[in-house]
Design a protein around this motif. Structure first.
Motif, mmCIF file in Angstrom:
data_model
loop_
_atom_site.group_PDB
_atom_site.id
_atom_site.type_symbol
_atom_site.label_atom_id
_atom_site.label_comp_id
_atom_site.label_asym_id
_atom_site.label_seq_id
_atom_site.Cartn_x
_atom_site.Cartn_y
_atom_site.Cartn_z
ATOM 1 N N ASN A 1 0.850 -1.170 0.000
ATOM 2 C CA ASN A 1 0.000 0.000 0.000
ATOM 3 C C ASN A 1 0.899 1.237 0.000
ATOM 4 O OD1 ASN A 1 -1.530 2.269 1.105
ATOM 5 N ND2 ASN A 1 -3.130 0.765 1.483
ATOM 6 N N LEU A 2 0.699 2.156 -0.947
ATOM 7 C CA LEU A 2 1.543 3.337 -1.050
ATOM 8 C C LEU A 2 1.160 4.447 -0.079
ATOM 9 C CD1 LEU A 2 2.029 3.407 -4.907
ATOM 10 C CD2 LEU A 2 3.740 2.847 -3.153
ATOM 11 N N ARG A 3 0.157 4.221 0.744
ATOM 12 C CA ARG A 3 -0.191 5.195 1.792
ATOM 13 C C ARG A 3 0.517 4.880 3.110
ATOM 14 N NH1 ARG A 3 -2.391 9.508 -0.292
ATOM 15 N NH2 ARG A 3 -3.898 9.042 -1.888
ATOM 16 N N ASP A 4 0.630 3.576 3.442
ATOM 17 C CA ASP A 4 1.218 3.218 4.738
ATOM 18 C C ASP A 4 2.282 2.121 4.661
ATOM 19 O OD1 ASP A 4 -0.255 0.886 4.340
ATOM 20 O OD2 ASP A 4 -1.674 1.277 5.954
ATOM 21 N N GLY A 5 2.552 1.590 3.475
ATOM 22 C CA GLY A 5 3.583 0.571 3.300
ATOM 23 C C GLY A 5 3.167 -0.837 3.652
ATOM 24 N N SER A 6 1.930 -1.032 4.103
ATOM 25 C CA SER A 6 1.500 -2.365 4.522
ATOM 26 C C SER A 6 1.524 -3.349 3.353
ATOM 27 C CB SER A 6 0.110 -2.321 5.158
ATOM 28 O OG SER A 6 -0.842 -1.842 4.235
ATOM 29 N N VAL A 7 1.865 -4.584 3.682
ATOM 30 C CA VAL A 7 1.967 -5.633 2.671
ATOM 31 C C VAL A 7 0.599 -6.281 2.465
ATOM 32 C CG1 VAL A 7 2.651 -7.437 4.306
ATOM 33 C CG2 VAL A 7 3.379 -7.613 1.925
ATOM 34 N N SER A 8 0.380 -6.830 1.289
ATOM 35 C CA SER A 8 -0.893 -7.472 0.969
ATOM 36 C C SER A 8 -1.150 -8.667 1.891
ATOM 37 C CB SER A 8 -0.901 -7.911 -0.500
ATOM 38 O OG SER A 8 0.248 -8.654 -0.829
ATOM 39 N N PRO A 9 -2.414 -9.032 2.077
ATOM 40 C CA PRO A 9 -2.767 -10.154 2.945
ATOM 41 C C PRO A 9 -2.062 -11.445 2.521
ATOM 42 C CG PRO A 9 -4.734 -8.924 2.337
ATOM 43 C CD PRO A 9 -3.609 -8.383 1.504
ATOM 44 N N GLY A 10 -1.724 -12.270 3.522
ATOM 45 C CA GLY A 10 -1.080 -13.551 3.274
ATOM 46 C C GLY A 10 0.427 -13.518 3.439
ATOM 47 N N TRP A 11 0.990 -12.334 3.624
ATOM 48 C CA TRP A 11 2.434 -12.193 3.806
ATOM 49 C C TRP A 11 2.705 -11.729 5.232
ATOM 50 C CZ3 TRP A 11 5.493 -13.903 -0.013
ATOM 51 C CH2 TRP A 11 4.914 -14.061 -1.274
ATOM 52 N N SER A 12 3.797 -12.199 5.805
ATOM 53 C CA SER A 12 4.099 -11.829 7.197
ATOM 54 C C SER A 12 5.525 -11.297 7.315
ATOM 55 C CB SER A 12 3.898 -13.029 8.127
ATOM 56 O OG SER A 12 4.750 -14.088 7.733
ATOM 57 N N PHE A 13 5.730 -10.139 6.730
ATOM 58 C CA PHE A 13 6.997 -9.434 6.918
ATOM 59 C C PHE A 13 6.698 -7.957 7.077
ATOM 60 C CE2 PHE A 13 6.409 -10.361 2.404
ATOM 61 C CZ PHE A 13 6.540 -9.132 1.795
ATOM 62 N N ARG A 14 7.725 -7.216 7.442
ATOM 63 C CA ARG A 14 7.508 -5.810 7.793
ATOM 64 C C ARG A 14 7.002 -4.991 6.609
ATOM 65 N NH1 ARG A 14 11.092 -2.534 5.570
ATOM 66 N NH2 ARG A 14 13.168 -3.291 5.053
ATOM 67 N N PRO A 15 6.359 -3.865 6.911
ATOM 68 C CA PRO A 15 5.876 -2.983 5.844
ATOM 69 C C PRO A 15 7.037 -2.365 5.061
ATOM 70 C CG PRO A 15 4.909 -2.402 7.975
ATOM 71 C CD PRO A 15 5.991 -3.392 8.229
ATOM 72 N N LEU A 16 6.743 -1.885 3.889
ATOM 73 C CA LEU A 16 7.700 -1.166 3.069
ATOM 74 C C LEU A 16 7.899 0.226 3.669
ATOM 75 C CD1 LEU A 16 9.207 -1.409 0.303
ATOM 76 C CD2 LEU A 16 7.251 -0.211 -0.688
ATOM 77 N N ARG A 17 9.142 0.672 3.747
ATOM 78 C CA ARG A 17 9.413 2.025 4.257
ATOM 79 C C ARG A 17 9.074 3.049 3.179
ATOM 80 N NH1 ARG A 17 14.133 -0.772 6.192
ATOM 81 N NH2 ARG A 17 13.936 -1.057 8.425
ATOM 82 N N LEU A 18 8.323 4.070 3.581
ATOM 83 C CA LEU A 18 7.906 5.143 2.686
ATOM 84 C C LEU A 18 8.498 6.467 3.159
ATOM 85 C CD1 LEU A 18 4.098 4.305 2.375
ATOM 86 C CD2 LEU A 18 5.955 3.543 0.884
ATOM 87 N N PHE A 19 8.748 7.352 2.217
ATOM 88 C CA PHE A 19 9.291 8.674 2.513
ATOM 89 C C PHE A 19 8.484 9.709 1.742
ATOM 90 C CE2 PHE A 19 12.610 5.487 2.575
ATOM 91 C CZ PHE A 19 13.155 5.648 3.832
ATOM 92 N N ALA A 20 8.223 10.838 2.392
ATOM 93 C CA ALA A 20 7.413 11.888 1.773
ATOM 94 C C ALA A 20 8.181 12.573 0.644
ATOM 95 C CB ALA A 20 7.017 12.918 2.826
ATOM 96 N N VAL A 21 7.477 12.832 -0.455
ATOM 97 C CA VAL A 21 8.017 13.605 -1.573
ATOM 98 C C VAL A 21 7.086 14.782 -1.807
ATOM 99 C CG1 VAL A 21 8.573 13.622 -4.033
ATOM 100 C CG2 VAL A 21 9.110 11.614 -2.651
ATOM 101 N N GLU A 22 7.664 15.961 -1.874
ATOM 102 C CA GLU A 22 6.899 17.172 -2.147
ATOM 103 C C GLU A 22 7.194 17.627 -3.575
ATOM 104 O OE1 GLU A 22 6.896 21.889 -0.880
ATOM 105 O OE2 GLU A 22 8.102 20.468 0.259
ATOM 106 N N VAL A 23 6.145 17.942 -4.321
ATOM 107 C CA VAL A 23 6.304 18.523 -5.642
ATOM 108 C C VAL A 23 6.172 20.029 -5.473
ATOM 109 C CG1 VAL A 23 5.437 18.609 -7.998
ATOM 110 C CG2 VAL A 23 5.305 16.473 -6.707
#
Length: 108
Positions: free
Chosen positions: A76-98
């Motif tokens: 998920n590109l809002r919070d980094g959470s992984v899709s159901p069925g997987w059990s590992f940490r979320p993806l790290r996200l960083f804010a980008v300003e245009v």
């Protein structure tokens, strides 16, 4: 501008750096990141999948999710959470300003 690899705001370049691509790999200091454009929204993520390190720049983006090229997992590109069925940490996200002077990344 903050020193590369440190907390702060870092200028990434012009806002048109994407061209017609949705995924653009960048290196900031010693961090390998991925700029992801999903519609009008731009976010930066770590470039390696947290599961087995697959290069996410070889994946695809759609519907607010970044899809790993090696597995069926997506993030998920809002919070980094992984899709159901997987059990590992979320993806790290960083804010980008245009901004009028280009893309700015916030680390920290």
């Amino acid at each position: 501008m903050a020193e590369p690899g440190c907390a702060g705001r870092i200028h990434l370049g012009p806002a048109d750096a994407f061209g017609d691509r949705a995924l653009v790999p960048v290196t900031v200091g010693r961090r390998s990141l991925l700029l992801v454009r999903d519609g009008e929204r731009i976010v930066a993520t770590e470039r390696a999948c947290p599961h087995e390190g697959a290069d996410l720049s070889l994946g695809r983006c759609g519907g607010g999710r970044l899809h790993c090229p090696r597995h069926l997992a997506s993030f998920n590109l809002r919070d980094g959470s992984v899709s159901p069925g997987w059990s590992f940490r979320p993806l790290r996200l960083f804010a980008v300003e245009v901004a009028p002077d280009g893309l700015w990344l916030t680390l920290g």
